[in-house]
Design an enzyme around this catalytic site. Structure first.
Site, short mmCIF file in Angstrom:
data_model
loop_
_atom_site.label_atom_id
_atom_site.label_comp_id
_atom_site.label_asym_id
_atom_site.label_seq_id
_atom_site.Cartn_x
_atom_site.Cartn_y
_atom_site.Cartn_z
N LYS A 1 48.31 36.97 48.72
CA LYS A 1 47.47 35.77 48.85
C LYS A 1 48.18 34.61 49.57
O LYS A 1 47.55 33.81 50.24
CB LYS A 1 46.96 35.32 47.47
CG LYS A 1 45.96 36.31 46.87
CD LYS A 1 45.37 35.81 45.57
CE LYS A 1 44.40 36.84 45.01
NZ LYS A 1 43.73 36.38 43.78
N ASP B 1 38.61 31.97 44.14
CA ASP B 1 38.89 32.34 42.74
C ASP B 1 38.45 31.25 41.76
O ASP B 1 37.85 31.55 40.72
CB ASP B 1 40.39 32.60 42.57
CG ASP B 1 40.80 33.96 43.12
OD1 ASP B 1 39.95 34.87 43.19
OD2 ASP B 1 41.99 34.13 43.49
#
Ligand code: ATR
Length: 280
Positions: A68, A104
């Protein structure tokens, strides 16, 4: 239907990923032609796998552990929430330069507020962890305007850095944000978010009784066996407990909207996935 939109999840490992099934369900519901692949990038291979995928005319991809931060670094442009997180779970391959996003936090807040119907506004919240997962959700938790968020981490300096990076965002939303050692927390939190990887590593968190207010809620960003110890602790404290499956579906919907411009309905996909996971 027109030619399929090419999408993927890139990570290591990715064999377990439920993202292809989730995105296939979204595409079916919306009548889109989507081909969503799993791409395993061995250590050191992320940039090469990403470039090869983009070169195939792909629309974008999800990026998962451990890439990420690399995904964030690979992009020319970033959404404000990706900037705040310092990490990206979604890339869109725009001709003008790749766009990095982080869905997220929006996924978590949607799951808590819409799927579960649990309150965030005005609550005192506790965020456990200060790694990539915690960084991905803190901005959205702040934007949901709880009264306060305390961040606790085994390595205290990381929690302090995370809070510093979000200080202006917290001030703008009237949220008291602070890092604190576990021993000095007091108790009675209305909600606790477990964003540590401790259950995964088999080392259960040593959380004191009284941390969760009676009837408060607790969510683990993991699901399955990885989430079980924390959820059992929360229930033993008289709290309502939830794993990360709903967040997984909701963050996927946010990514889908970034790629294809339409946000799929998450509730039916979550119901089907829950039945599948429970039956496994
Ligand atoms: P992720 O992307 O899953 O967040 P990460 O960035 O490596 O992974 O962060 C893992 C988080 O879990 C960190 O907050 C880590 O604490 P440290 O910053 O002190 O390393 C936390 N963590 C991992 N194992 C833990 C354990 N056994 N007890 C408590 N916290 C743990």
């Amino acid at each position: 239907m027109s030619a399929a939109f090419l999408l993927a999840v890139i990570g290591h490992p990715v064999a377990h990923s439920r993202s292809p099934a989730i995105h296939a369900a979204f595409a079916r519901a919306l009548g889109h032609a989507v081909a969503y692949e799993r791409l395993d990038a061995p250590p050191g291979q992320f940039a090469a796998v990403l470039a090869a995928f983009a070169a195939r005319g792909a629309r974008g991809c999800n990026v998962t552990v451990p890439y990420k931060f690399d995904a964030h670094a690979a992009a020319a442009r970033h959404t404000p929430r990706a900037v705040l997180a310092g990490a990206a779970n979604t890339l869109r391959f725009d001709a003008a330069g790749w766009l990095a996003d982080n869905t997220d936090g929006a996924g978590l807040v949607h799951d808590l507020g819409v799927h579960a119907g649990w309150p965030l506004a005005g609550q005192r919240l506790l965020l456990l962890g200060a790694g990539g997962a915690a960084a991905g959700v803190l901005g959205a938790l702040v934007a949901a305007r709880p009264a306060a968020i305390q961040v606790v981490n085994r390595t205290v300096a990381k929690a302090q850095l995370l809070c510093q990076r979000h200080a202006d965002h917290a001030a703008a939303h009237g949220v008291a944000l602070a890092a604190a050692p576990l021993a000095e927390l007091g108790g009675g939190f209305g909600g606790i978010v477990n964003a540590t990887a401790s259950s995964l590593q088999g080392a259960e968190l040593a959380l004191p009784a009284g941390l969760l207010a009676t009837g408060g809620w607790a969510v683990d960003l993991m699901y399955g066996a990885a989430a079980a110890p924390f959820l059992a602790w929360a229930r033993a404290q008289g709290g309502q407990a939830r794993d990360g499956l709903g967040m997984l579906v909701a963050q996927a919907a946010e990514s889908y909207a970034l790629w294809l411009g339409q946000r799929p309905d998450t509730a039916p996909v979550l119901r089907a996935l829950r039945a599948e996971v429970d039956a496994a």
